[in-house]
Design a protein around this motif. Structure first.
Motif, short mmCIF file in Angstrom:
data_model
loop_
_atom_site.label_atom_id
_atom_site.label_comp_id
_atom_site.label_asym_id
_atom_site.label_seq_id
_atom_site.Cartn_x
_atom_site.Cartn_y
_atom_site.Cartn_z
N TRP A 228 37.66 85.17 64.04
CA TRP A 228 36.54 84.86 64.93
C TRP A 228 35.19 85.04 64.25
N THR A 229 34.95 86.20 63.70
CA THR A 229 33.62 86.57 63.22
C THR A 229 33.17 85.68 62.06
N VAL A 230 32.00 85.05 62.23
CA VAL A 230 31.46 84.14 61.22
C VAL A 230 30.26 84.80 60.55
N LYS A 231 30.33 84.96 59.23
CA LYS A 231 29.26 85.61 58.48
C LYS A 231 28.66 84.65 57.46
N THR A 232 27.43 84.92 57.07
CA THR A 232 26.81 84.13 56.01
C THR A 232 27.44 84.49 54.66
N ASN A 233 27.59 83.51 53.81
CA ASN A 233 28.16 83.76 52.49
C ASN A 233 27.24 84.61 51.62
N ASP A 234 25.93 84.40 51.77
CA ASP A 234 24.98 85.08 50.88
C ASP A 234 24.45 86.39 51.45
N GLY A 235 24.93 86.78 52.63
CA GLY A 235 24.51 88.04 53.21
C GLY A 235 23.17 88.02 53.92
N THR A 236 22.52 86.85 53.98
CA THR A 236 21.24 86.77 54.68
C THR A 236 21.46 86.80 56.19
N TRP A 237 20.43 87.25 56.91
CA TRP A 237 20.53 87.38 58.35
C TRP A 237 20.30 86.03 59.03
N SER A 238 20.72 85.95 60.28
CA SER A 238 20.64 84.67 60.98
C SER A 238 20.16 84.86 62.41
N SER A 239 19.75 83.76 63.02
CA SER A 239 19.33 83.74 64.41
C SER A 239 20.10 82.63 65.13
N HIS A 240 20.36 82.85 66.41
CA HIS A 240 21.15 81.91 67.22
C HIS A 240 20.51 81.85 68.61
N TRP A 241 20.15 80.64 69.02
CA TRP A 241 19.63 80.41 70.36
C TRP A 241 20.38 79.24 70.99
N GLU A 242 20.59 79.31 72.30
CA GLU A 242 21.34 78.25 72.98
C GLU A 242 20.94 78.19 74.45
N HIS A 243 20.85 76.96 74.97
CA HIS A 243 20.74 76.72 76.40
C HIS A 243 21.65 75.56 76.77
N SER A 244 22.14 75.58 78.00
CA SER A 244 22.85 74.44 78.56
C SER A 244 21.86 73.61 79.36
N VAL A 245 21.95 72.29 79.22
CA VAL A 245 20.99 71.40 79.87
C VAL A 245 21.72 70.23 80.51
N ALA A 246 21.23 69.78 81.65
CA ALA A 246 21.77 68.60 82.33
C ALA A 246 20.70 67.52 82.35
N LEU A 247 21.10 66.28 82.15
CA LEU A 247 20.20 65.14 82.30
C LEU A 247 20.41 64.55 83.69
N THR A 248 19.36 64.46 84.48
CA THR A 248 19.43 63.88 85.81
C THR A 248 18.57 62.61 85.85
N GLU A 249 18.59 61.92 86.96
CA GLU A 249 17.76 60.73 87.11
C GLU A 249 16.27 61.07 87.01
N GLU A 250 15.94 62.33 87.28
CA GLU A 250 14.54 62.77 87.26
C GLU A 250 14.16 63.51 85.99
N GLY A 251 15.08 63.54 85.02
CA GLY A 251 14.80 64.20 83.76
C GLY A 251 15.75 65.35 83.50
N PRO A 252 15.47 66.15 82.48
CA PRO A 252 16.36 67.26 82.13
C PRO A 252 16.07 68.50 82.96
N ILE A 253 17.10 69.29 83.22
CA ILE A 253 16.93 70.63 83.75
C ILE A 253 17.73 71.58 82.88
N VAL A 254 17.08 72.63 82.42
CA VAL A 254 17.74 73.60 81.55
C VAL A 254 18.47 74.58 82.46
N LEU A 255 19.78 74.44 82.52
CA LEU A 255 20.59 75.12 83.52
C LEU A 255 20.61 76.62 83.35
N THR A 256 20.45 77.11 82.13
CA THR A 256 20.55 78.53 81.85
C THR A 256 19.20 79.21 81.68
N SER A 257 18.12 78.50 81.97
CA SER A 257 16.78 79.08 81.94
C SER A 257 16.35 79.41 83.37
#
Length: 278
Positions: A228-257
């Motif tokens: 499971w655990t995914v690490k960088t090969n060179d040992g440098t640190w990383s950042s991870h950001w994520e949101h779920s978004v839906a596209l509607t007839e009126e535009g996007p809504i970020v479901l997890t914000s």
């Protein structure tokens, strides 16, 4: 096949997304020096129980946690445990998910544990988060999947290189469709690969999880013996950001914000769709 949701189904995904946002709030508050990543997992489990929601990570492919806790040079899929004690200066990714009435939410945040973080680490997180928002702003009717990838990559490439090296856009992992399952078609790259073409057209009812993962060095990673655990090969640190978004007839809504993405999308010239739960 890309799953297209009805407005009623998007509303259920919004419910799940708000549970994920509550999980993040609770985990961010609990991510203090001396806490273990298992402590955070228990905090997340309580939020799920309090909202009558189910975890979508626990048991997924055998994953043993309610959330993923990835510290420093761990990019994604870190397993919560008692042995990993957070310390001052750590950089932590909390990836969380929830299911409400069969519909999924999924999002990740980068958390600064304690104090003592360099300006470069703050910039790494800012660049990663803003690249995600650039991708979310590209979730517009008539665009294609590659337009999201181009927006994410383009934002990162335009930023000044860190003094310690460069920003590596992780290639082996990316965003995905989401809805009645956590991971669905289409797979979303965080960079443009012309061999894959332009991808499907973005249409109302489409829902995606947009999640850039950026390192302070090369994009190369490897998986540890826990599978499971995914690490960088060179040992440098990383950042991870994520949101779920839906596209509607009126535009996007970020479901997890919490605000549906209204404020951040407005900064980028995009009007968020009305909240289906308002």
């Amino acid at each position: 096949m890309v799953e297209i949701k009805t407005p009623e189904q998007i509303a259920k995904m919004r419910e799940a997304g708000l549970v994920v946002a509550a999980m993040h709030d609770a985990c961010r508050a609990a991510a203090v020096p001396g806490a273990t990543t298992k402590d955070l997992d228990e905090v997340a489990a309580k939020v799920l129980a309090d909202h009558g929601a189910k975890p979508n990570f626990l048991g997924y492919g055998g994953f043993p946690g309610n959330i993923c806790t990835s510290v420093n040079d761990i990019v994604v899929h870190g397993i919560p445990d008692r042995a990993t004690v957070l310390k001052d200066g750590d950089l932590l990714s909390v990836d969380a998910g929830a299911i409400v009435d069969g519909w999924h939410g999924d999002a990740a945040i980068t958390v600064f544990v304690g104090e003592g973080h360099s300006a470069e680490l703050h910039e790494l997180s800012r660049v990663t988060e803003n690249s995600m928002w650039a991708g979310l702003a590209a979730m517009r009717k008539g665009n294609r999947l590659v337009d999201i990838s181009r927006s994410v990559e383009g934002y990162i490439r335009r930023q000044p290189r860190p003094a310690s090296g460069s920003y590596g856009i992780v290639e082996d992992y990316g965003g995905h469709g989401i809805g009645s399952q956590m991971h669905m078609d289409p797979h979303l790259l965080n960079y443009v690969d012309r061999r894959r073409g332009r991808g499907p057209k973005l249409v109302p009812g489409m829902c995606l999880a947009i999640e850039p993962m950026v390192t302070m060095g090369t994009p190369k990673t490897h998986v540890l013996s826990d599978d499971w655990t995914v690490k960088t090969n060179d040992g440098t640190w990383s950042s991870h950001w994520e949101h779920s978004v839906a596209l509607t007839e009126e535009g996007p809504i970020v479901l997890t914000s919490p605000d549906g993405g209204k404020a951040k999308l407005a900064e980028l010239g995009v009007t968020a769709a009305p909240d289906p739960l308002a």
